[in-house]
Design a protein around this motif. Structure first.
Motif, mmCIF file in Angstrom:
data_model
loop_
_atom_site.group_PDB
_atom_site.id
_atom_site.type_symbol
_atom_site.label_atom_id
_atom_site.label_comp_id
_atom_site.label_asym_id
_atom_site.label_seq_id
_atom_site.Cartn_x
_atom_site.Cartn_y
_atom_site.Cartn_z
ATOM 1 N N GLU A 34 -14.378 10.051 5.134
ATOM 2 C CA GLU A 34 -15.165 10.936 3.971
ATOM 3 C C GLU A 34 -15.370 12.136 4.364
ATOM 4 O OE1 GLU A 34 -19.498 10.113 1.913
ATOM 5 O OE2 GLU A 34 -18.438 8.617 2.917
ATOM 6 N N MET A 35 -15.854 12.447 5.717
ATOM 7 C CA MET A 35 -16.138 13.830 6.323
ATOM 8 C C MET A 35 -14.780 14.697 6.119
ATOM 9 S SD MET A 35 -18.531 12.939 9.711
ATOM 10 C CE MET A 35 -19.989 12.580 9.692
ATOM 11 N N THR A 36 -13.713 14.071 6.511
ATOM 12 C CA THR A 36 -12.379 15.038 6.580
ATOM 13 C C THR A 36 -12.311 15.479 5.206
ATOM 14 O OG1 THR A 36 -11.823 13.732 8.410
ATOM 15 C CG2 THR A 36 -10.013 15.153 7.115
ATOM 16 N N LEU A 37 -12.268 14.413 4.007
ATOM 17 C CA LEU A 37 -12.311 14.841 2.558
ATOM 18 C C LEU A 37 -13.106 15.893 2.155
ATOM 19 C CD1 LEU A 37 -11.733 11.329 1.115
ATOM 20 C CD2 LEU A 37 -9.812 13.219 1.383
ATOM 21 N N GLN A 38 -14.266 15.980 2.532
ATOM 22 C CA GLN A 38 -15.353 16.993 2.188
ATOM 23 C C GLN A 38 -15.102 18.045 2.823
ATOM 24 O OE1 GLN A 38 -18.994 15.115 3.424
ATOM 25 N NE2 GLN A 38 -19.256 13.617 1.516
ATOM 26 N N GLU A 39 -14.541 18.205 3.966
ATOM 27 C CA GLU A 39 -13.930 19.546 4.640
ATOM 28 C C GLU A 39 -12.632 20.010 4.372
ATOM 29 O OE1 GLU A 39 -16.200 21.488 6.284
ATOM 30 O OE2 GLU A 39 -17.926 20.100 5.855
ATOM 31 N N ASN A 40 -12.002 19.425 3.315
ATOM 32 C CA ASN A 40 -10.692 19.741 2.932
ATOM 33 C C ASN A 40 -9.595 19.604 3.824
ATOM 34 O OD1 ASN A 40 -11.655 21.046 0.259
ATOM 35 N ND2 ASN A 40 -12.575 22.786 1.515
ATOM 36 N N GLY A 41 -9.646 18.249 4.404
ATOM 37 C CA GLY A 41 -8.824 17.865 5.419
ATOM 38 C C GLY A 41 -9.015 18.225 6.806
ATOM 39 N N LYS A 42 -10.327 19.115 6.999
ATOM 40 C CA LYS A 42 -10.557 19.439 8.561
ATOM 41 C C LYS A 42 -11.315 18.391 9.095
ATOM 42 C CE LYS A 42 -12.929 22.677 11.357
ATOM 43 N NZ LYS A 42 -13.805 23.776 11.180
ATOM 44 N N PRO A 43 -10.909 17.656 10.236
ATOM 45 C CA PRO A 43 -11.677 16.723 10.785
ATOM 46 C C PRO A 43 -12.931 17.072 11.872
ATOM 47 C CG PRO A 43 -9.644 17.011 12.086
ATOM 48 C CD PRO A 43 -9.579 18.017 10.796
ATOM 49 N N PRO A 44 -13.602 16.080 12.064
ATOM 50 C CA PRO A 44 -14.594 16.776 13.047
ATOM 51 C C PRO A 44 -14.068 17.154 14.201
ATOM 52 C CG PRO A 44 -15.231 14.508 12.160
ATOM 53 C CD PRO A 44 -13.791 14.982 12.009
ATOM 54 N N LEU A 45 -14.724 18.131 15.028
ATOM 55 C CA LEU A 45 -14.117 18.778 16.073
ATOM 56 C C LEU A 45 -13.925 17.784 17.308
ATOM 57 C CD1 LEU A 45 -13.610 21.520 17.568
ATOM 58 C CD2 LEU A 45 -15.953 21.499 18.633
ATOM 59 N N CYS A 46 -14.810 16.786 17.318
ATOM 60 C CA CYS A 46 -14.494 15.715 18.354
ATOM 61 C C CYS A 46 -15.528 14.448 17.962
ATOM 62 C CB CYS A 46 -14.907 15.793 19.816
ATOM 63 S SG CYS A 46 -16.542 16.147 20.197
ATOM 64 N N ILE A 47 -15.134 13.220 18.353
ATOM 65 C CA ILE A 47 -16.053 12.277 18.608
ATOM 66 C C ILE A 47 -16.677 12.008 19.894
ATOM 67 C CG2 ILE A 47 -16.415 9.536 18.166
ATOM 68 C CD1 ILE A 47 -13.870 9.618 16.409
ATOM 69 N N ILE A 48 -17.863 11.724 19.994
ATOM 70 C CA ILE A 48 -18.558 11.647 21.461
ATOM 71 C C ILE A 48 -18.824 10.115 21.422
ATOM 72 C CG2 ILE A 48 -20.288 12.064 22.932
ATOM 73 C CD1 ILE A 48 -20.216 15.075 22.011
ATOM 74 N N SER A 49 -18.355 9.402 21.860
ATOM 75 C CA SER A 49 -18.618 8.023 22.182
ATOM 76 C C SER A 49 -19.132 7.436 23.370
ATOM 77 C CB SER A 49 -17.478 7.259 21.488
ATOM 78 O OG SER A 49 -16.609 6.909 22.611
ATOM 79 N N ASP A 50 -19.937 6.415 23.212
ATOM 80 C CA ASP A 50 -20.469 5.770 24.585
ATOM 81 C C ASP A 50 -19.302 5.339 25.220
ATOM 82 O OD1 ASP A 50 -21.737 3.333 26.108
ATOM 83 O OD2 ASP A 50 -23.516 4.491 25.403
ATOM 84 N N SER A 51 -19.334 5.372 26.701
ATOM 85 C CA SER A 51 -18.279 5.106 27.457
ATOM 86 C C SER A 51 -17.962 3.420 27.273
ATOM 87 C CB SER A 51 -18.494 5.102 28.899
ATOM 88 O OG SER A 51 -19.923 5.014 29.268
ATOM 89 N N PHE A 52 -18.961 2.803 26.582
ATOM 90 C CA PHE A 52 -18.349 1.124 26.356
ATOM 91 C C PHE A 52 -17.757 0.802 25.107
ATOM 92 C CE2 PHE A 52 -22.207 0.236 29.104
ATOM 93 C CZ PHE A 52 -21.458 -0.264 30.308
ATOM 94 N N MET A 53 -17.585 2.094 24.240
ATOM 95 C CA MET A 53 -17.010 2.150 23.169
ATOM 96 C C MET A 53 -15.705 2.714 23.201
ATOM 97 S SD MET A 53 -20.614 2.167 20.805
ATOM 98 C CE MET A 53 -20.168 1.297 19.601
ATOM 99 N N GLY A 54 -14.778 2.548 23.887
ATOM 100 C CA GLY A 54 -13.634 3.340 24.078
ATOM 101 C C GLY A 54 -12.486 3.218 23.107
ATOM 102 N N TRP A 55 -12.785 2.306 22.203
ATOM 103 C CA TRP A 55 -11.837 2.247 20.819
ATOM 104 C C TRP A 55 -12.035 3.325 19.907
ATOM 105 C CZ3 TRP A 55 -15.358 2.415 16.932
ATOM 106 C CH2 TRP A 55 -16.578 2.002 16.990
ATOM 107 N N ALA A 56 -13.082 4.155 20.134
ATOM 108 C CA ALA A 56 -13.243 5.166 19.212
ATOM 109 C C ALA A 56 -11.975 6.322 19.497
ATOM 110 C CB ALA A 56 -14.368 6.202 19.545
ATOM 111 N N ASN A 57 -11.426 6.141 20.610
ATOM 112 C CA ASN A 57 -10.104 7.070 20.644
ATOM 113 C C ASN A 57 -9.098 6.728 19.589
ATOM 114 O OD1 ASN A 57 -10.175 8.790 23.350
ATOM 115 N ND2 ASN A 57 -11.018 6.768 24.070
ATOM 116 N N ARG A 58 -9.027 5.368 19.369
ATOM 117 C CA ARG A 58 -8.088 5.156 18.118
ATOM 118 C C ARG A 58 -8.271 5.829 16.934
ATOM 119 N NH1 ARG A 58 -8.046 -0.712 20.363
ATOM 120 N NH2 ARG A 58 -10.008 -1.019 18.731
#
Length: 511
Positions: free
Chosen positions: A117-141
């Motif tokens: 949803e964020m990417t659509l609102q920004e005309n296809g531009k994704p967030p600069l990065c995700i910062i996830s807890d080290s216990f949530m490594g699936w955020a890399n996917r």
């Protein structure tokens, strides 16, 4: 490093535990203040409610920034065998912890939807990065799906987390010939003891549910763009190098993530400040003003502060020994006390868990103040009369204590706490242990002995105090800003380097 960078957006994903969400919120503020990036913290509905309340309370003291937002991720605890409000480790019995850890993986789909949803609102531009807890490594996917990167955030220290990681990934104690063992990634001369491991880790056999879960999420976090750590590289240089060697990724030490008031050498704080209370949606069992009033009655450096963190307690027999030992020491103490392990943490405290007439006796003599459930820890640690901290060695508590030059009496209970205590003793020289875990025996004599060592003038206690003061100076120096890049502290420079690395991969010049 601020500039025309407001168009950049970072999404943050904390694990659902107070000791993780508080550093995430502090990191969000730090990044926004440094860069003017928009930050969205994504979490489950109840945790989002707590975060919004905390941000709102802080905004009543100073204008809140619209650049920090909170987004709800769909989550139904009942789908995972949990009670309706079980969205945070603080609400759980120990036996349900694994259910919540496993349930955290179900946030992958709603996070994917949020970023879509964020990417659509920004005309296809994704967030600069995700910062996830080290216990949530699936955020890399999720990050890979949108052509951005995930950065793991370790809310603990480098040494403790590196040891924790290595233990779960390698289970080296299983092949040890005795109770001591070496740990892959650490120097061969560094020996660990079986008693420093949580009972779950001691019982692990590579096929148990905890090991299977930890190995799956930890290995995924090795795919991150890099790691942010809530520490200062000067206070644990060996730990920083060890963590880098294990994960083989860039490590940016950007801590301590503490309120600015704690890093003021004058240690003068505004009472009742919601910013300083550092809690998510909870009321203290006693006001800061009451605590300070009691502390004011005691001389500088004379009081022992006792707390086992927001979720921990000790056994009934250990509680009795601790109470008797504190009384025997004749040193003033402020003890944040909860029902012993095995009883309802939020239930009524029973007098039989303490010596007969204990609380009344301590109140009359002014030797002890027992605070039930929760106390304003930051204000307490910043008071001139506090001379030592008997702690479970959780990383947030350690940073808070050491930033004030206060030595530690260690009683590690779980997670990386045994490794943190080991580092404080062997690498820093600012800690002495009284007990490990909830299954070990401890006597009133043990308690009196260590309290006397740490609080009495001269000898080992005085040397620990000097070293703790030196560590506190390093911590303050890491976030010192004198207006020039050359004069910036190491943690500020690490933050600049982290932001530059992110911008470089998007071919946007650093401001």
């Amino acid at each position: 490093m601020a500039g025309n960078s407001q168009q950049h957006h970072i999404v943050m994903l904390p694990f659902m535990a107070q000791g993780h969400m508080i550093p995430f919120l502090a990191l969000a503020k730090k990044i926004h203040e440094t860069t003017s990036f928009t930050i969205t913290i994504a979490t489950t509905p109840l945790n989002a409610q707590y975060l919004r309340a905390t941000i709102s309370a802080e905004g009543s003291k100073s204008p809140s920034s619209p650049g920090i937002r909170v987004a709800d991720l769909s989550f139904n605890p009942a789908d995972h065998g949990l009670e309706s409000k079980a969205e945070n480790t603080e609400a759980l019995a120990f036996d349900d912890m694994l259910k919540l850890f496993r349930a955290s993986v179900s946030l992958e789909s709603p996070l994917h939807g949020l970023i879509s949803e964020m990417t659509l609102q920004e005309n296809g531009k994704p967030p600069l990065c995700i910062i996830s807890d080290s216990f949530m490594g699936w955020a890399n996917r999720v990050a890979n799906t949108f052509g951005t990167v995930n950065v793991s955030f370790n809310t603990g220290g480098c040494y403790g987390f590196a040891a924790y990681f290595s233990c779960w990934l390698n289970l080296p104690h299983l092949s040890a010939k005795d109770d001591e063992f070496s740990l892959p990634g650490f120097p061969g001369s560094t020996r660990f003891h079986i008693s420093q491991l949580h009972p779950l880790l001691r019982a692990a056999n590579a096929t148990d549910p905890w090991t299977v879960f930890y190995r799956s999420v930890m290995s995924l976090s090795f795919d991150s763009f890099g790691w942010l750590c809530n520490t200062v590289k000067e206070i644990e240089p060996a730990g920083t190098d060890i963590l880098k060697s294990i994960i083989k990724l860039p490590v940016w030490c950007i801590g301590p993530l503490l309120p600015p008031e704690m890093l003021d050498k004058a240690r003068e704080l505004e009472l009742e400040s919601s910013q300083m209370c550092g809690t998510l949606g909870r009321n203290p069992g006693i006001s800061a003003r009451e605590c300070i009033g009691w502390l004011d009655m005691h001389r500088d450096g004379s009081v022992l502060y006792v707390s086992f963190g927001s979720q921990n307690s000790i056994s009934a027999s250990q509680m009795m020994a601790l109470a008797l030992g504190l009384e025997d020491s004749q040193k003033p103490f402020l003890w944040v006390i909860r029902p012993p392990i095995g009883f309802d943490r939020k239930g009524e405290f029973r007098p039989e868990w303490l010596p007969e007439g204990y609380e009344e006796r301590m109140g009359k003599t002014k030797k002890g103040l027992l605070v039930h459930s929760w106390a304003p820890q930051l204000e307490i640690l910043c008071h001139r009369s506090v001379g030592a901290f008997l702690s479970h060695c959780g990383w947030n508590s350690l940073l808070e204590s050491l930033s004030q030059g206060i030595p530690i009496i260690g009683w590690p209970l779980s997670g990386d706490q045994g490794f943190n205590s080991k580092m404080l003793m062997e690498e820093m020289g600012v800690c002495i242990e009284v007990c490990r875990g909830t299954q070990s025996s401890v006597s009133r004599e043990d308690v009196k002995r260590v309290v006397d060592i740490v609080l009495e003038k001269g000898g080992e206690g005085e040397e620990m105090k000097k070293k703790a003061i030196g560590i506190g100076e390093m911590i303050r120096g890491a976030v010192r800003e004198d207006g020039s890049t050359k004069g910036k502290g190491s943690s500020l420079l690490a933050m600049d380097d982290f932001v530059s690395a992110l911008l470089a991969r998007t071919t946007v010049s650093s401001p």
